[in-house]
Every structure is written in C-alpha cells, then in structure tokens.
Design an enzyme around this catalytic site. Sequence first.
Site, PDB file in Angstrom:
ATOM      1  N   GLU A 164      32.489 -18.836  32.478  1.00 55.37           N
ATOM      2  CA  GLU A 164      31.356 -19.639  32.955  1.00 55.37           C
ATOM      3  C   GLU A 164      31.516 -21.113  32.630  1.00 55.37           C
ATOM      4  O   GLU A 164      31.108 -21.979  33.408  1.00 55.37           O
ATOM      5  CB  GLU A 164      30.046 -19.095  32.375  1.00 55.37           C
ATOM      6  CG  GLU A 164      29.585 -17.783  32.980  1.00 55.37           C
ATOM      7  CD  GLU A 164      30.324 -16.555  32.463  1.00 55.37           C
ATOM      8  OE1 GLU A 164      31.155 -16.684  31.537  1.00 55.37           O
ATOM      9  OE2 GLU A 164      30.087 -15.458  32.976  1.00 55.37           O
ATOM     10  N   HIS A 166      21.542  -8.673  30.453  1.00 56.90           N
ATOM     11  CA  HIS A 166      21.659  -8.961  31.884  1.00 56.90           C
ATOM     12  C   HIS A 166      20.290  -8.999  32.555  1.00 56.90           C
ATOM     13  O   HIS A 166      20.182  -8.762  33.742  1.00 56.90           O
ATOM     14  CB  HIS A 166      22.515  -7.882  32.572  1.00 56.90           C
ATOM     15  CG  HIS A 166      23.941  -7.864  32.151  1.00 56.90           C
ATOM     16  ND1 HIS A 166      24.358  -7.321  30.948  1.00 56.90           N
ATOM     17  CD2 HIS A 166      25.068  -8.334  32.756  1.00 56.90           C
ATOM     18  CE1 HIS A 166      25.679  -7.441  30.836  1.00 56.90           C
ATOM     19  NE2 HIS A 166      26.139  -8.058  31.926  1.00 56.90           N
TER      20      HIS A 166
END
Lengths: 396, 331
Positions: B62, B131
């Site tokens: 990321e 998540h």
Amino acid sequence: MTIDVILPKLTTTMDEGTIVSWLKQEGDAVQAGQPLFELETDKVTMEVEAPASGTLSRILSPAGSTLPIGQVVAIIAAEVSQAPSQTAQPEERRVKISPLARRLAQEHGVDVSLLEGSGPGGRIIEDDVRAAIERLAAARAAALPVPPARPLPVAPVAQTGGGGRLVPISSVRRVTAERLAASAHTVARVTLSAEADASRLVDWRERLRSRPRREPTPTYTDLIVFLLARLLPDHPYLNARFEADAIRLLDQVNIGVAVDTERGLLVPVLREADKKDLPALTQESARLIEKARAGRATPEDLCGGTFTVTNLGMYGVETFTPIINLPECAILGLGQIAAKPAVYRNEIVARHMLPLSLSFDHRLVDGAPAARFLQSLKDLIEEPLLLFSGAGSDHE
Amino acid sequence: MTERIITYAKALNEALREEMRRDERVFVMGEDIAEHNGPFRVTEGLFQEFGARRVRATPISEAAIAGAAAGAALTGLRPVAEIMFIDFSTLATDQIVNQAAKMRYMFGGKGRVPVVYRTQGGAGRGNAAQHSQSLEAWYVHVPGLWVVQPSTPYDAKGLLKAAIRCDNPVVFIEHKRLYFTKGPVPEGDYTLPLGRAEVKRAGKDVTVLATSYMVLMALEAAAQLAAEGIECEVLDPRTLKPLDMEAVVASVRKTHRLVVVVEACRTGSFASEVAARVGEEAFDELDAPIQRVGGDDVPIPYAANLEAEAIPQIKDVVAAVRKIVPPRRRS
C-alpha cells in the site's frame, strides 16, 4: 432523579392558586402529561398535568391549600432513563430547557421558570414555549391593564360578638373582590337609568320560540346583546378602555355576560358579537354559560371583553348601579321585564317594560354621549326593525 | 441522457472508463485491478480497453501504491490508486498524510497533487476485525485531503468523476455492502459538486445526517418512523471534507433536532465532528440534545450475530430519533 411539580401560572393575572384535589396518590405511577391535580385560580379550575413520568413520591401541599405560583407542591421520582446520578441532586435547581426554547423564550419575554417541560426528563422544549407565547398573546390581546390590584384588605374588624363562622375566600371571590374594589376606587362611575318598552322584544322572542324547534330560542339577554353589539360601533367611547396615557377605542366588540355560578360571579365573553348572527350568538352564549356554570370555563373564555351586560331581571330587580368590569368603560344592567300600565298611542295600556341601568366611566366619556347611547338602545329595543332602516347604525 | 438501473460498482466502473476516455492523463493502479477486474469488479474491462500502461496491477504494498500515485500526480498525471481495504491504508498513511496532503501547501502552491485514493470500508460481510473498519474520520482529520463517501450509484459516478477532476488529493471511500446495491444512473458524462450535501428525504421533525451505507439505514428508519407520524429529514453530506455546513445548519434550523449516524466507532468519529460543529454553529436552533448513532468501541467481531450487534442497525436509528422527538401532542 426527582422532578419538582410546581404550581403553574395559568393566567396573566394569577399569582396564587388553590389545589382543589389530587387526582393521584402518593406512590402512584404517573405519566408525563397525565392530569395530576385540579387547580383553582382566578376564576377557573384546570387540571394540571404531570411534568414527567415516574412515581408520585410526595405530595407536599394537600388539597385545599392556597399557594403562590412557582411553589413546589409535589415531587415525582422520575424514571431513570440513563446513567443514575452519582451524588444526591444539588438543591439549587437549574431550569432544564433546550437552547432553542431558551432563545424563543427570551425573544418573546416568556418567564421560563414558570413553564413545565414536556420534553424528556421534564426539559422545556420549543412546543412548551410556543404554547406559552400563544397564551400570552391571547392574554395580551385581551389586555388587562387593571389598576394596581392591591391585596384584598382583610383587616379584622373589631369583634362584634363571638360565634359566626369563618369562610375561606375562594380564588373567584378574591379576584372578584380585587377587581371590583379596584373599579370602585378608581372609576368615576355614573349610572343612568331608563325604561324601554320591550313589548316588541317580547313579541319577537315569542315568535322565535313558537317556531318549529330547530334552533334554541335566544334569551332576553341574547337579544339585548345582539342589539347593543350592533349599536356599539357607533358609540366608540363606550367600547373603549383606559390605558396609561390614552383612551383606546377598540375595534372588536366583545360582550361579557355576567353569570352567577356556584363558585361565584363569572363573565364569559362573546367575541365579535357584532359580527355574529342571532342563532350563532345564541348558541355561543349558551355554550359559554353552560361551561362557566359547570366550572369548566378556560381563561380564554373569560378575558378580552370590551363591554359587559348583567341581568338581574329574574330576581325581580328593576334598576341598580352595576360596577364597571375594568378595564372596560361601561356596563349595562337589565332589570325585570314586567307588564305595567304605560302610555302607548295616547292610551294607558299594559306594556312590557324593561328597566335599563347603564354605568359608565366618566373619565372616558361624558354624560351626554353616554345618554345618547342609552337612548339609541332604548329606541332599538322599542323598535328592533330600526336595525334594518339604518337608524341607529349608520356605521356601515 | 438515458437513465438505467445499475449497480454502485458498475456506476464507479463507468466513471473510471469515461474519465480515462476523456483524459489520457487518468490511469488506475492497485492490487488485482487489471486482469482480475478488481475485488468488487469496479475496474472490470478497463484492462482490456486501456491496456497495461494505464491499468497497472501492483504488488501488495500500500505504501508503494500511495506514494507512486502521489508522485505521478505531481508530474501532471491524474492517478486513481486503489487501496483494497481501508484497513490497510494504515500502511499508506505516511504517503497519503505526510506526502500527498502536504505537497501543495509546502511548495507554496507550485505543485499539485490531483490523486484519488479509492478504497472501501465497512462491516457487515463477515470480514472480521482487520477488513471491516470505517476509518474515514482519520482522513477527515488531515488538512489537505478531501474525503468523499457516496451512498448511491448516482452519487458514486458523479462524485468519482468530480474527484478525478479535482486538483487536490481525494480519499474516495466506498462501502463493501453498497457495491451491489442498484439505482438509477444516467448514461454518459455528468459530475456532482464536491462539498455539497443532499437531502435524501425531506422531513420536518428531525434531521438524520448519515454517511455511506448508513444513509440506507436512515431511509429505512425514516420510513418506519413516518408510520408513527415522525417526519425525518435524511441528509447525506456525500463529501465529509469539506463539509457542507450550510446544508447541515439549514436542515437543523428547519427540524431543530439532529441525529448523526455513522458506522464507525462513535468515539472520535465523524459523527462527533458534526455534533460539535452543530453545537458551535447552531446551538440556538437545537430543541434537543444531538444524538450520535455509531458502532460500539470494539473491534468488529467475526461472528455474524456479534458483528450485527457491534454496528448500527435500523432499530438504533429509530430509537435515537424517538428519544429526542416529543410525542406529537397537537392533533
């Protein structure tokens, strides 16, 4: 958490009230908005609602107590909605009010300490303030600049002998006493009397009465109110009130009708009587009088009058000297309608005569205009058809 | 323009496709977005149409995605970088917060960073604690970033196109439970202004300001409450930053009551920010305490029943509204 139940201010002139009865007992569960006790004030009895839901934990003032407004009369242990308070509630009480309600109250000059909150936990919310503003507006429209209502002087008179019995002064009696004393002390009262030939009025009423029954038959008082309401716009100084620096000539013609009730003298007001037709007026007066007699008159029913009529005819009274219902300028007393010998078309015959007693405040109006009003009224009673000829009512 | 009923994912896909056709500086990058079409099919077909140069599959990194996108934006391109789960934007925060958000300011306006960080958050799909988070408040806190959260397919398309054309870095947060919701979307080009809220349902008794998936909950709650005579005004800010305070205050001025609904944990949430600002700017309009409806301060549980318990449900919105709307006493 506990919520104080206070004695609310129900009318502008109210400064104390008497608890007539408690509708709940100590220990009873109460819901916010449920009637909690009956309160007699000024001239009406109203139910006061519980400010919060919970248990009525203590009644501090038993039925029969007369207390000033704002007095805590009971305590409700409110339902605990969330976190219980860590410590005992501090004694000084802050008014619970929403920011919007506070701002509105400030803008309209509403004293929030006198309001009861209907929001959660007794918080005063917008609706409560709006309701108070409406009540205030109604009361202001009715404007009661009554001369300083000093407390009733109840100085003990030197004993004139033992015995007798003491009767507590009800709030109706107290208000009546204060108002009439104020009137008697401040007004330059003059009473004029005249006798009207009411034969046509009697005939009129008989005809109305003998109709196939559709509508209630008007009383003599209704007929007189109907006639004089149409006359008053032409005599503005009799439909007026005295204010600080001026005389206010009123646009509305709201006729108060004095009613004797078990609880004392009440004066329900027929609003805009000059604009109502006879059936409407008859119905409205029957409704108001019934309400007043049943002790269900609201403050709105009793305020805003511009002229009062009082009828003692049913007691055989002829002329009398009515006391003006401040801040109005005049009051008309009706005596007994009785058949008497009278000169009619140059003959002495029996006619139905009606004695009229007009008291007026000489500060506002001189004798001659008041006399002209009485004369016009007398003419109209003697010939109600004048209503349609324009005579006596050229105001349109 | 004809209007079709399509999914939120498809609406986003159209926005990307149209912007890439319109402006060759626009490109997309992220994990699984090329041949794989993206985890929620948002980039479906883009690789086939625009090729590997403009639809760039990246490693699972990321920080690299966010940093490369910020750099590309500085050189004049208009990247749309996808961070698959907002949970893992944590790895990219240095690039987003310290680089993308600061450049334009620190170089005196000489550099612009027209990057869009597309990501998605939210719970409700059994994805467990790592998540399922709603971290929008973190980005709302950072000066220099714009934060957008569309709740409908129509808003998704119009706002993504506007975000791509915006010269500032935009964190564009989608919701995993919204991708397959459907709604009317015009064919072809249109944009919606950033920083503009929308009344999704008009009402007079209480303003229910809700974001992202919670807008759907709020509308459902409003329908239930209407049956008992309570009229909710559902307001969707759509852009969290800059926030359309004018619309928020206008609505509060009308209803005098405010419930703010976010899926994120209540503490330090965007709901707290809205509540504070309304307290500051519209105090005198309030007739009841502002209510926040948000998730509990717990990691999102995996078990479905516990997960449902941890995040706001329709009944929670209904309860918050009932708590502050007085029973109608006037008939």
